[in-house]
Design a protein around this motif. Structure first.
Motif: not given
Length: 283
Positions: A51-56, A59-68, A70-77, A111-114
């Motif tokens: 997951x990319x949010x801004x310049x960061x 890793x997107x794996x089990x247990x990763x919780x992203x809080x995106x 307003x205004x963020x433009x996420x990019x996930x693969x 941080x955007x992820x926990x």
């Protein structure tokens, strides 16, 4: 006074954006929306990706919780060999008193992820939130608000433990919760450290270290706090007098009980006792 930056839930309510679900991402999937108009809780149930949010990038794996936000433009693969299954819940934030509409974006996490360790309990909260949309409309808004707050509190706590380098393994966390349950189950008893350590198969000194790392307070302090809370309940909500409460909580003398109670609450137990009521057995 609680600082708004530390506790951003104060005075807030969370509003369902009516866009949520659980999905296994299709072959060829990637997520690259326009800047979001609301918040999105985006949780990885299984699989691998980034997951990319801004310049960061994260890793997107089990247990990763992203809080995106307003205004963020996420990019996930995703990894095509281990495709993602995700839960997503969009929401807005407003003043709890209803003195206005949606508020501008507030930083909920620094941080955007926990990375959640206890995924079982956390996923139960997420699934209950998803089920809100299938329930009767009565109290649905209140339930959504309450569940979102529980989810975010769980994320704050996970992040706080990680920030303080006090994170413990899932197995160790389960052992600590078992000790906490035992302490509450016998609230009137000060358990020997050796007894609690034997309960979870740990060395007493190591249990003390883990307990402080996980809860932020010493095991001795926690037992005293639970004991004092039980004492306050017995004094204010039953007809037991100070001497009876001291005996029930297994203090060697009333003097010792009164001294510890006053240290904890700033007033002697006699100030709280329901002395006007006749004494009767507590069943």
């Amino acid at each position: 006074m609680v600082h708004e930056k530390q506790y951003p839930l104060t005075g807030k309510r969370f509003i369902d954006s009516k866009q949520r679900g659980k999905a296994r991402c299709e072959v060829g999937w990637n997520w690259h929306p326009a800047p979001l108009a609301d918040y999105d809780l985006w949780y990885v149930v299984s699989g691998q990706g980034t997951m990319r949010i801004g310049e960061r990038s994260y890793p997107a794996r089990k247990g990763a919780c992203f809080v995106v936000h307003p205004g963020d433009q996420p990019h996930a693969e995703q990894n095509l060999e281990d495709r993602l299954t995700v839960i997503f819940i969009h929401f807005r934030m407003a003043d709890a008193l209803g003195l206005g509409g949606s508020e501008p974006s507030v930083e909920l996490l620094h941080e955007r992820v926990v990375y959640v360790e206890d995924t079982h309990e956390f996923e139960m909260l997420l699934h209950r939130t998803l089920e809100c949309s299938y329930q009767q409309p009565l109290w649905a808004e209140e339930e959504f608000d309450c569940l979102l707050k529980q989810i975010l509190i769980a994320l704050f706590r996970s992040q706080q433990r990680s920030d303080s380098h006090a994170a413990v393994s899932k197995k160790q966390a389960q052992a600590i919760r078992r000790v906490v349950h035992r302490i509450h189950e016998g609230a009137g008893h000060r358990f020997p450290l050796e007894e609690l350590a034997e309960l979870v198969g740990l060395n007493p000194a190591y249990l003390s270290k883990l307990f402080k790392a996980y809860t932020g307070v010493s095991l001795k302090h926690y037992m005293t706090q639970v004991r004092m809370e039980r004492a306050m309940h017995l004094l204010t909500e039953t007809s037991m007098n100070v001497s009876q409460v001291s005996d029930a909580l297994r203090y060697s003398t009333v003097f010792l009980f009164s001294k510890q109670f006053k240290q904890h609450y700033g007033a002697p137990p006699s100030a709280y006792a329901l002395s006007s009521l006749p004494s009767r057995p507590h069943h």
